[in-house]
Design a protein around this motif. Structure first.
Motif, PDB file in Angstrom:
ATOM      1  N   LYS A  18      45.659  32.901  64.643  1.00 18.87           N
ATOM      2  CA  LYS A  18      46.041  33.918  64.003  1.00 18.87           C
ATOM      3  C   LYS A  18      45.090  34.280  62.630  1.00 18.87           C
ATOM      4  O   LYS A  18      44.506  33.573  62.289  1.00 18.87           O
ATOM      5  CB  LYS A  18      47.545  33.651  63.251  1.00 18.87           C
ATOM      6  CG  LYS A  18      47.503  32.473  62.933  1.00 18.87           C
ATOM      7  CD  LYS A  18      49.021  32.225  62.372  1.00 18.87           C
ATOM      8  CE  LYS A  18      48.922  30.826  61.560  1.00 18.87           C
ATOM      9  NZ  LYS A  18      50.464  30.430  61.300  1.00 18.87           N
TER      10      LYS A  18
ATOM     11  N   THR B 234      49.010  39.873  65.307  1.00 18.80           N
ATOM     12  CA  THR B 234      49.651  39.292  66.526  1.00 18.80           C
ATOM     13  C   THR B 234      48.794  38.080  66.863  1.00 18.80           C
ATOM     14  O   THR B 234      47.481  37.832  66.096  1.00 18.80           O
ATOM     15  CB  THR B 234      48.953  40.197  67.722  1.00 18.80           C
ATOM     16  OG1 THR B 234      47.827  40.581  67.662  1.00 18.80           O
ATOM     17  CG2 THR B 234      49.972  41.600  67.895  1.00 18.80           C
TER      18      THR B 234
ATOM     19  N   SER C 213      46.137  35.812  69.433  1.00 22.48           N
ATOM     20  CA  SER C 213      45.081  35.956  70.378  1.00 22.48           C
ATOM     21  C   SER C 213      44.179  34.877  70.366  1.00 22.48           C
ATOM     22  O   SER C 213      44.142  34.043  69.540  1.00 22.48           O
ATOM     23  CB  SER C 213      44.434  37.383  70.258  1.00 22.48           C
ATOM     24  OG  SER C 213      43.320  37.694  71.229  1.00 22.48           O
TER      25      SER C 213
END
Length: 537
Positions: free
Chosen positions: A64, A90, A92
Motif C-alpha cells: 500500500k 487500493t 496491489s
C-alpha cells in the motif's frame, strides 16, 4: 512380577497415547518484519533514453502507498499534474508511474518514494526506495549527502527540502523566490539528506523548511539554510547547513478603532523607527501614547475618550513612503473602563521572583501609601515598586525569607490608570519554600576565542527559559535557586553584544549568530549541587 510389569507398561502406553493425542494451541510464526522486495521494473531501473509513458514496478507481496503526497520527492521537480502514482487507496503488488506529459529531454530523474511503500499486512516500510531513469544517453551519477540542523533550537528539524540551483547566466539571488531548483531532496522524517543522480558542476545550495511545499522560498513562512559560496560537485566535504527564520520585511496591517479611547495597529516583521502620523486636530486633543501587545504583533494607541469620534486620517510609514489610511469607527467594542489588576505569580514566590501585577489598562501612577505587605507573623514588610516601561505591569520588590507566608494588599488609589480610574481592593497571598527545595549549578565556560561576547540560557525540559545570564570576566557562574528539573544550557555567541540571538539574512549572505548546546542534559535534584564545564571551540 510379570503381571506387575505388564500393568505398568499398559499404564505408560495409555499416558503416552493421551499426551500424544492432546490438542495444543497454535502459537504462529514470528512476526513479519521484512519490507517488500522489488521483483522487476519495466522499464528497468536506471534506464537510459527513457521514452515510456508509464513505469510498472512489481513487488513480492501486496503493498500500500502511505502518505505519498509528503513522502514522494521527484528530482528535478515535476508538476504534479504531469504524472500520476498508482494505486490510489487500493492494495496491489504493483506501483505504477503514469506520465501525463513527457519528461524533459537529456535529464536524469529520480522518484524517491521515501517510506511510502509498505507491505499491506504488517506495514513494514521499504525505506528510501527510488526509481531513477534518464531521458538522455547516460545517467548522472554524483551524490551529495549530509545533515541539517536548526540554528537556534535543539530539537531536530524534519521534512527539510534540499535545493540545488546551477550557477549559470540565469541564476540570481532572487531565483530561489521565483524558480524551482534543478535538483531537490528531502530529509523526510530524519535530519539526513541524500541527493543522487547529480551532474558535475557548480551549484547554489539551500535547505528550506518548505511549508508551502512549492519548492520556492517563502520568507514569511519558511526557515532557510545556505552556504555563502556555491558548492562544486564532486564535493569532498560539506558542512552542516543551519536553518533559521529570517526577519520578515516590515509592513503595517490594517489598523482599527477599538473604541472611543483605543486604536490598534497590527504589523508584520520587526517594528523599529517606523512612524504613525495622526491628523493634527486629533493629535492635539487625544493626549495619547503607545504600548506594545505582549502576545501578538500589535501596537496599542491609548487616548482620552472622544465624545464624537469621527473619521481619522492616519499616515503609516513603510520603507521610504507614507501610506495614508482613513479610519472610521465601526462596530466599536464595549468597554466599561474598569481598571482590573491580576497578580502574575502563583501561590509560590521563588527567591529570585519579583511580585508582578498586570493591568488591563495602561498605568499612570503608583501610590505606595495604599500598598501593604505582611509576613507570617503579620509584621509589615518593606518594599519598593516600579512601573514597566510598557505601562502594563507593576513590579513589587521585597526581601523574602525561606518558609515564610506573605499577604499583599492593594487598597483603592494604589494604582491609577491613564484615564484617572483607580483599582478595587486587591488581596493576594504567596509563600516561599525552604532553601533545600532548590539546587545549585556551578558552571564554567571554557572558550578558546575570548574576544567574542556571549550569554547563555538555562532551559528546562519543557523548553522554557528559566534563567538568562550575561557573561562575566571570570567565565565562572554560580546559579542558585534552580528547581529540580532536567536542564539544557544554550550558549549564544553574541557577536554584536546586544544581549539577544540575531538571525541571519539570505540576501545579505549573513549567517545567524552561532548557538552551542551542552552535550548532556543536566538532571538537578533538590538540595543538590552540580558542577559542569561547557567547552566552546
Amino acid at each position: 512380577m510379570r503381571k506387575t510389569l505388564a500393568l505398568i507398561t499398559l499404564i505408560l502406553c495409555i499416558v503416552s497415547t493421551t499426551q500424544c493425542a492432546k490438542r495444543g494451541t497454535p502459537t504462529g510464526g514470528a512476526k513479519d518484519s521484512i519490507p517488500p522486495v522489488l521483483l522487476n521494473a519495466n522499464p528497468p531501473l536506471e534506464s537510459v533514453n527513457f521514452d515510456a509513458e508509464r513505469v510498472v514496478m512489481v513487488f513480492d507481496e501486496y503493498i500500500k502507498l502511505s502518505d505519498i503526497a509528503n513522502q514522494l520527492i521527484v528530482s528535478p521537480p515535476l508538476e504534479t499534474s504531469s504524472y500520476k502514482i498508482l494505486p490510489e487507496g487500493t492494495v496491489s503488488k504493483k506501483v505504477e508511474i503514469r506520465f501525463e506529459e513527457p519528461p524533459r529531454n537529456n535529464t536524469t530523474y529520480t522518484f524517491n518514494f521515501g517510506s511510502a511503500i509498505k507491505d499491506y499486512n504488517e506495514g513494514n516500510p521499504l525505506p528510501f526506495f527510488n526509481y531513477t531513469f534518464s531521458t538522455g544517453a547516460y545517467l548522472d551519477s554524483l551524490r551529495l549527502s549530509g545533515n541539517v540542523m536548526d540554528a537556534y533550537e535543539i530539537d531536530s528539524l524534519k521534512g527539510v527540502s534540499i535545493h540545488l540551483y546551477p550557477i549559470d547566466s540565469t541564476y540570481t539571488d532572487s531565483t530561489i523566490y521565483l524558480n524551482k531548483p534543478l535538483y531537490v531532496g528531502n530529509t523526510l522524517d530524519s535530519i539526513y539528506f541524500n541527493l543522487q543522480s547529480l551532474a558535475p558542476g557548480e551549484y547554489a545550495f539551500l535547505a528550506i523548511q518548505d511549508v508551502g511545499k512549492n519548492y520556492l522560498y517563502d520568507q514569511g513562512l519558511d526557515k532557510i539554510g545556505f552556504f555563502e559560496k556555491p558548492i562544486r560537485l564532486p564535493e569532498d566535504s560539506l558542512k552542516f547547513p543551519f536553518l533559521f527564520k529570517e526577519k520578515a520585511a516590515f509592513r503595517w496591517g490594517r489598523p482599527r478603532v477599538v473604541n472611543d479611547h483605543h486604536l490598534e495597529f497590527g504589523y508584520f516583521g520587526e517594528v523599529g523607527e517606523q512612524q504613525i502620523i495622526f491628523d493634527s486636530l486629533f493629535a492635539e486633543t487625544s493626549n495619547g501614547f503607545f504600548t506594545r501587545d505582549r502576545k501578538k504583533d500589535t501596537l496599542h494607541y491609548w487616548f482620552q475618550p472622544q465624545k464624537e469620534l469621527d473619521s481619522l486620517v492616519i499616515g503609516l510609514e513603510e520603507l521610504d513612503s507614507i501610506r495614508t489610511i482613513i479610519l472610521k469607527p465601526y462596530k466599536l467594542e464595549k468597554d466599561s473602563l474598569q481598571l482590573s489588576l491580576t497578580p502574575k505569580n502563583g501561590k509560590i514566590l521563588h527567591f529570585l521572583d519579583t511580585l508582578t501585577i498586570e493591568s488591563n489598562l495602561p498605568v499612570r501612577e503608583i501610590n505606595e501609601d495604599f500598598i501593604q505587605i505582611f509576613d507570617i507573623d503579620t509584621l509589615e514588610v518593606d518594599f519598593s515598586t516600579r512601573l514597566d516601561e510598557n505601562k502594563d505591569r507593576v513590579y513589587v520588590s521585597f526581601e523574602k525569607v525561606p518558609n515564610d507566608f506573605y499577604r499583599i494588599q492593594l487598597l483603592p488609589n494604589a494604582i491609577t490608570d491613564f484615564l484617572g480610574a483607580t483599582n478595587d481592593t486587591l488581596m493576594h497571598s504567596a509563600r516561599t519554600q525552604a532553601i533545600e527545595k532548590y539546587g545549585t549549578l556551578f558552571l564554567t565556560i571554557d572558550r578558546k576565542d575570548r574576544s567574542i561576547p556571549y550569554f547563555f540560557e538555562i532551559i528546562d525540559r519543557n523548553g522554557k527559559v528559566v534563567r538568562k545570564v550575561r557573561q562575566n570576566k571570570e567565565d565562572n557562574y554560580t546559579i542558585e535557586f534552580l528547581l529540580p528539573n532536567d536542564y539544557q544550557i544554550r550558549y549564544v555567541k553574541d557577536v554584536n553584544n546586544n544581549g539577544k540571538w540575531d538571525t541571519g539574512n539570505y540576501l545579505e549572505k549573513r549567517q545567524p549568530e552561532q548557538v552551542v548546546y551542552l552535550k548532556e542534559v543536566l538532571s538537578l535534584r533538590a538540595n543538590w549541587d552540580l558542577i559542569e564545564t561547557l567547552t566552546i571551540e
